[in-house]
Design a protein around this motif. Sequence first.
Motif, PDB file in Angstrom:
ATOM      1  N   PHE A   1       0.802  -1.326  -0.227  1.00 15.33           N
ATOM      2  CA  PHE A   1      -0.013  -0.019  -0.207  1.00 15.33           C
ATOM      3  C   PHE A   1       0.790   1.401  -0.073  1.00 15.33           C
ATOM      4  CE2 PHE A   1      -2.314   3.387   2.330  1.00 15.33           C
ATOM      5  CZ  PHE A   1      -3.262   3.514   1.399  1.00 15.33           C
ATOM      6  N   LEU A   2       1.647   1.237   0.813  1.00 16.68           N
ATOM      7  CA  LEU A   2       2.812   2.738   0.920  1.00 16.68           C
ATOM      8  C   LEU A   2       3.263   2.797  -0.374  1.00 16.68           C
ATOM      9  CD1 LEU A   2       3.598   2.653   4.777  1.00 16.68           C
ATOM     10  CD2 LEU A   2       2.191   4.163   3.566  1.00 16.68           C
ATOM     11  N   THR A   3       3.697   1.511  -0.946  1.00 18.87           N
ATOM     12  CA  THR A   3       4.573   1.731  -2.235  1.00 18.87           C
ATOM     13  C   THR A   3       3.810   2.648  -3.137  1.00 18.87           C
ATOM     14  OG1 THR A   3       5.583  -0.189  -1.509  1.00 18.87           O
ATOM     15  CG2 THR A   3       6.054   0.472  -3.798  1.00 18.87           C
ATOM     16  N   TYR A   4       2.389   2.324  -3.026  1.00 20.47           N
ATOM     17  CA  TYR A   4       1.460   3.070  -4.196  1.00 20.47           C
ATOM     18  C   TYR A   4       1.282   4.567  -3.531  1.00 20.47           C
ATOM     19  CZ  TYR A   4      -3.414   4.727  -4.321  1.00 20.47           C
ATOM     20  OH  TYR A   4      -4.392   5.537  -4.456  1.00 20.47           O
ATOM     21  N   ALA A   5       0.859   4.581  -2.102  1.00 22.50           N
ATOM     22  CA  ALA A   5       0.252   5.741  -1.491  1.00 22.50           C
ATOM     23  C   ALA A   5       1.232   7.030  -1.791  1.00 22.50           C
ATOM     24  CB  ALA A   5      -0.101   5.709  -0.308  1.00 22.50           C
TER      25      ALA A   5
ATOM     26  N   ASP B   1      -1.777  -8.172   1.357  1.00 18.05           N
ATOM     27  CA  ASP B   1      -0.400  -8.701   0.810  1.00 18.05           C
ATOM     28  C   ASP B   1      -0.125  -8.440  -0.709  1.00 18.05           C
ATOM     29  OD1 ASP B   1       0.360  -9.516   3.461  1.00 18.05           O
ATOM     30  OD2 ASP B   1      -1.011 -11.376   3.127  1.00 18.05           O
ATOM     31  N   ARG B   2      -1.179  -8.242  -1.334  1.00 21.84           N
ATOM     32  CA  ARG B   2      -0.752  -8.035  -2.876  1.00 21.84           C
ATOM     33  C   ARG B   2      -2.196  -7.090  -3.394  1.00 21.84           C
ATOM     34  NH1 ARG B   2       1.675 -11.826  -6.096  1.00 21.84           N
ATOM     35  NH2 ARG B   2       1.367 -10.129  -7.769  1.00 21.84           N
ATOM     36  N   MET B   3      -1.584  -6.264  -4.451  1.00 19.62           N
ATOM     37  CA  MET B   3      -2.655  -5.258  -4.967  1.00 19.62           C
ATOM     38  C   MET B   3      -2.213  -4.947  -6.326  1.00 19.62           C
ATOM     39  SD  MET B   3      -1.449  -1.487  -3.118  1.00 19.62           S
ATOM     40  CE  MET B   3      -2.571  -0.727  -4.267  1.00 19.62           C
ATOM     41  N   ASN B   4      -3.139  -4.616  -7.088  1.00 21.60           N
ATOM     42  CA  ASN B   4      -2.965  -4.166  -8.443  1.00 21.60           C
ATOM     43  C   ASN B   4      -2.734  -2.382  -8.209  1.00 21.60           C
ATOM     44  OD1 ASN B   4      -3.327  -2.989 -11.090  1.00 21.60           O
ATOM     45  ND2 ASN B   4      -5.017  -4.430 -11.785  1.00 21.60           N
ATOM     46  N   PHE B   5      -1.699  -2.326  -8.826  1.00 17.85           N
ATOM     47  CA  PHE B   5      -1.440  -0.810  -8.359  1.00 17.85           C
ATOM     48  C   PHE B   5      -2.026   0.295  -9.459  1.00 17.85           C
ATOM     49  CE2 PHE B   5       2.539  -2.942  -6.837  1.00 17.85           C
ATOM     50  CZ  PHE B   5       2.597  -2.210  -5.390  1.00 17.85           C
ATOM     51  N   GLU B   6      -2.572  -0.314 -10.722  1.00 17.73           N
ATOM     52  CA  GLU B   6      -3.199   0.496 -11.589  1.00 17.73           C
ATOM     53  C   GLU B   6      -4.627   0.767 -11.023  1.00 17.73           C
ATOM     54  OE1 GLU B   6      -3.001  -0.714 -15.593  1.00 17.73           O
ATOM     55  OE2 GLU B   6      -0.729  -1.039 -15.694  1.00 17.73           O
ATOM     56  N   ALA B   7      -5.065  -0.193 -10.188  1.00 14.96           N
ATOM     57  CA  ALA B   7      -6.538  -0.008  -9.908  1.00 14.96           C
ATOM     58  C   ALA B   7      -7.030   1.228  -9.264  1.00 14.96           C
ATOM     59  CB  ALA B   7      -7.075  -1.417  -9.093  1.00 14.96           C
ATOM     60  N   PRO B   8      -6.337   1.586  -8.158  1.00 12.80           N
ATOM     61  CA  PRO B   8      -6.826   2.638  -7.422  1.00 12.80           C
ATOM     62  C   PRO B   8      -6.409   3.900  -8.037  1.00 12.80           C
ATOM     63  CG  PRO B   8      -4.724   1.894  -6.270  1.00 12.80           C
ATOM     64  CD  PRO B   8      -5.148   0.782  -7.365  1.00 12.80           C
ATOM     65  N   LEU B   9      -5.447   4.055  -8.935  1.00 16.81           N
ATOM     66  CA  LEU B   9      -5.250   5.263  -9.894  1.00 16.81           C
ATOM     67  C   LEU B   9      -6.317   5.215 -10.970  1.00 16.81           C
ATOM     68  CD1 LEU B   9      -1.284   4.376 -10.552  1.00 16.81           C
ATOM     69  CD2 LEU B   9      -2.329   6.103  -8.954  1.00 16.81           C
ATOM     70  N   THR B  10      -6.762   4.276 -11.422  1.00 15.34           N
ATOM     71  CA  THR B  10      -7.872   4.111 -12.523  1.00 15.34           C
ATOM     72  C   THR B  10      -9.193   4.819 -11.802  1.00 15.34           C
ATOM     73  OG1 THR B  10      -6.965   2.455 -13.664  1.00 15.34           O
ATOM     74  CG2 THR B  10      -9.175   2.925 -13.986  1.00 15.34           C
ATOM     75  N   PHE B  11      -9.389   4.352 -10.471  1.00 10.55           N
ATOM     76  CA  PHE B  11     -10.639   4.679  -9.821  1.00 10.55           C
ATOM     77  C   PHE B  11     -10.345   6.257  -9.684  1.00 10.55           C
ATOM     78  CE2 PHE B  11     -12.608   5.722  -5.821  1.00 10.55           C
ATOM     79  CZ  PHE B  11     -14.103   5.231  -6.026  1.00 10.55           C
ATOM     80  N   LEU B  12      -9.319   6.772  -9.247  1.00  7.49           N
ATOM     81  CA  LEU B  12      -9.070   8.230  -8.909  1.00  7.49           C
ATOM     82  C   LEU B  12      -9.505   8.933 -10.079  1.00  7.49           C
ATOM     83  CD1 LEU B  12      -8.390  10.629  -7.299  1.00  7.49           C
ATOM     84  CD2 LEU B  12      -5.809   9.992  -7.756  1.00  7.49           C
ATOM     85  N   VAL B  13      -8.767   8.465 -11.290  1.00  8.16           N
ATOM     86  CA  VAL B  13      -9.128   9.406 -12.503  1.00  8.16           C
ATOM     87  C   VAL B  13     -10.665   9.434 -12.840  1.00  8.16           C
ATOM     88  CG1 VAL B  13      -8.757   9.301 -15.171  1.00  8.16           C
ATOM     89  CG2 VAL B  13      -6.725   9.109 -13.555  1.00  8.16           C
ATOM     90  N   TRP B  14     -11.387   8.249 -12.886  1.00  8.81           N
ATOM     91  CA  TRP B  14     -12.915   8.221 -13.165  1.00  8.81           C
ATOM     92  C   TRP B  14     -13.636   8.958 -12.278  1.00  8.81           C
ATOM     93  CZ3 TRP B  14     -15.228   7.504 -17.481  1.00  8.81           C
ATOM     94  CH2 TRP B  14     -14.688   6.626 -18.463  1.00  8.81           C
ATOM     95  N   LEU B  15     -13.055   8.943 -10.796  1.00  9.80           N
ATOM     96  CA  LEU B  15     -13.951   9.636  -9.801  1.00  9.80           C
ATOM     97  C   LEU B  15     -13.878  11.080 -10.098  1.00  9.80           C
ATOM     98  CD1 LEU B  15     -15.547   9.702  -7.091  1.00  9.80           C
ATOM     99  CD2 LEU B  15     -13.438   9.558  -6.168  1.00  9.80           C
ATOM    100  N   THR B  16     -12.546  11.405 -10.372  1.00  6.80           N
ATOM    101  CA  THR B  16     -12.254  13.028 -10.565  1.00  6.80           C
ATOM    102  C   THR B  16     -13.069  13.491 -11.644  1.00  6.80           C
ATOM    103  OG1 THR B  16     -10.108  12.734  -9.608  1.00  6.80           O
ATOM    104  CG2 THR B  16     -10.515  14.804 -10.637  1.00  6.80           C
ATOM    105  N   SER B  17     -12.995  12.712 -12.756  1.00  8.45           N
ATOM    106  CA  SER B  17     -13.785  13.074 -13.950  1.00  8.45           C
ATOM    107  C   SER B  17     -15.415  13.325 -13.689  1.00  8.45           C
ATOM    108  CB  SER B  17     -13.515  11.984 -15.007  1.00  8.45           C
ATOM    109  OG  SER B  17     -14.200  12.465 -16.293  1.00  8.45           O
TER     110      SER B  17
END
Length: 808
Positions: A167-171, A337-353
Amino acid sequence: MQNIIRRALPALAVLVLPLAARADEAKLVLPDLASVQFLGMSGRSLLLAGLVVCALGLAFGIRIFAQLKGLPVHRAMLEVSELIYETCKTYLITQGKFILILEGFIGVIMVVYFGWLRHFEAEKVIAILVFSLLGIAGSYGVAWFGIRVNTFANSRTAFAALRGKPFLTYAIPLKAGMSIGTMLISIELLMMLCILLFVPADYAGPCFIGFAIGESLGASALRIAGGIFTKIADIGSDLMKIVFNIKEDDARNPGVIADCTGDNAGDSVGPSADGFETYGVTGVALISFILLAVREPAVQVQLLVWIFAMRIMMIVASVGSYLINEVVARARYENADRMNFEAPLTFLVWLTSLVSVALTFAVSYLLIPNLGGDTSMWWKLSLIITAGTLAGAIIPEVVKVFTSTESAHVREVVTASREGGASLNVLSGLTAGNFSAYWMGIVIVSLMGIGFLVSTQGLVQLMLAPAVFAFGLVAFGFLGMGPVTIAVDSYGPVTDNAQSVYELSIIEQLPGIQAEVKRDFGFDISFDKAKHFLEENDGAGNTFKATAKPVLIGTAVVGATTMIFSIIMVLTDGLRANMQYLTILYAPFLLGLITGGAVIYWFTGASTQAVSTGAYRAVEFIKANIKLEGATKASISDSKKVVEICTQYAQRGMWNIFLVVFFSTLAFACLESYFFIGYLISIAIFGLYQAIFMANAGGAWDNAKKVVEVELKAKGTPLHAASVVGDTVGDPFKDTSSVAMNPIIKFTTLFGLLAVELATEMHAGTRLVLAGIFFAVSVVFVWRSFYGMRIQTVVRAAHTGQAAAKAA
């Protein structure tokens, strides 16, 4: 053509300078902002409240910056990140001097044009020059802030990965990106509002113009030179993996520090300055359009306040969406323990839009429920902006189809490389780039088409050339979620640097490191997970770096399209005369179309030539000085030498490119007006598709290598060697030539418009003589961009220097 600028209807900043030239004649003065009420307060009061929002945006960016600085980090990683920052500082100081030289060159032209030819008072000429320096300071300042934020974030990200949780590697990289994004947009909007509110009405036009010129100059130099620098360093560093069979970012490789510096110079400094310029000059041009094209002063005030309210809401929507996304992402991934790093970034882009779209309609309804007697105009204008805002989410999705680590095209590149090696790797990447250009073109045309169709529904009652305004609003909407667009773009350089900082810190080799970290920071280290998360997250960073590029490229092309349409309307008296010249049957027009394509392909070659020659010199030096036995790290002096080589060739390449663009554009503008229109159309179209093709092909190659390294764990194999070759081919594609199309298109149009206006007032013979002189000068620098930069020339010079040193 005497009144071309007064009647032309700009929608992007490429029109700003010529508009200033007609400021007095066209009565380009601001209306009384206090004359219209909005929500119980005057327009001026509402915009003054907007200054508070800008201040809050600045405070938010500074707060995030302070949070990043306070995050825990091991001294070994901190030392590496500070070394990277010091080399970045050296690069930026060198570039700052270079930009001031260019400003002196452009400043002389501005003084001659405005003071001598247009007879502006000395005070106004000085104001233009001062605000051009402020524009440079803005672009340069946000670029400097960006590298400081990123070099804080890279070591903190690398250290956080040691916890063994993703998580922190993404945040942390996203937090850094939001700090840059909110600071960039808030500073730009704050400066614009200050000119609008506090500069006298008859001086505001020249001040806006000077500001736009400075932004454009600073952004162009930093974008083009940064793109050359970063790819020289990247190729020089990457090829060592094949030559010496060493690991990624091996600390013994003196090219790695230069590569890390380049990540900031090319992927942070360039986009930050480019973004600042793009957001600023789009607003300036829309102001100019409203003042020139809208008939009623009350409607002018309504539209001006509405435009700035949309800008203010951009900050609110982005910050609010980021905070919501942070809560959602933390709840989903903090303990995963695992995450798709692209998923929250995609969510942020669409939410902001979506939030931006909702706020666009809501604020428009509140501010302009009745515009010039039309009670439906609020939703029509909102719909046009929405076409651009949705592009900010749709374009990244299209880009990911061709560049994501999960993309079928990227998988095709990997599969082809298994049996076909580097040859099929390169061919598969070229295929991905070509397909992406097709689909991206369809998307952009569709969005512009929506704007055009809506513009036919009554806008003509309020303004001249409503289609022009619609295209400008689509470009405005492209930038509708500015802080988030910058944030996901800035995510990439942090993730790339974090991986390098981890390796350069040689933290795994430090004695007693496990016990030390447990004692001082309270957690157990997981080296294997840390390396895996950093490499995987770098793939997400590559993807989202790729998604932001077409947005900026698209704004330049949409703006150029708008400008060209405006000039055509003037030259043809509203499409009622001289139409026989706007056809391929008119030879000069056809020749202009052909010439524009030639210049785009020259630029592609010239920028790549600067990279390949500089990379040759870097590789040559690294091979001769790398020490693999008995050393754990490369010497600081060797690393700085590689940085010096990169800077040298970045500046040489930038100088040649700048002068060719400048003089060839003046030459073609003087040659024949309709030839020049064909040339501008060609520059925009060829530039658009060449940029998209190169950016997405490069992204596919980059992430194909990442799949081989992270998912297949195939480092050191022939498959990995093939993927590295493809990546080094793609480096100048995606981070040098493609991204520089944006400022190239703007510069071509900006200075070409000056020449067109002046040329039409000259005798035909004088025009032809000047065209010949300007073209001859441009050809000299075309020659220098290849024959003066080619590898044989560099080798010969190096050998001569070495022989002289030995003789001495």
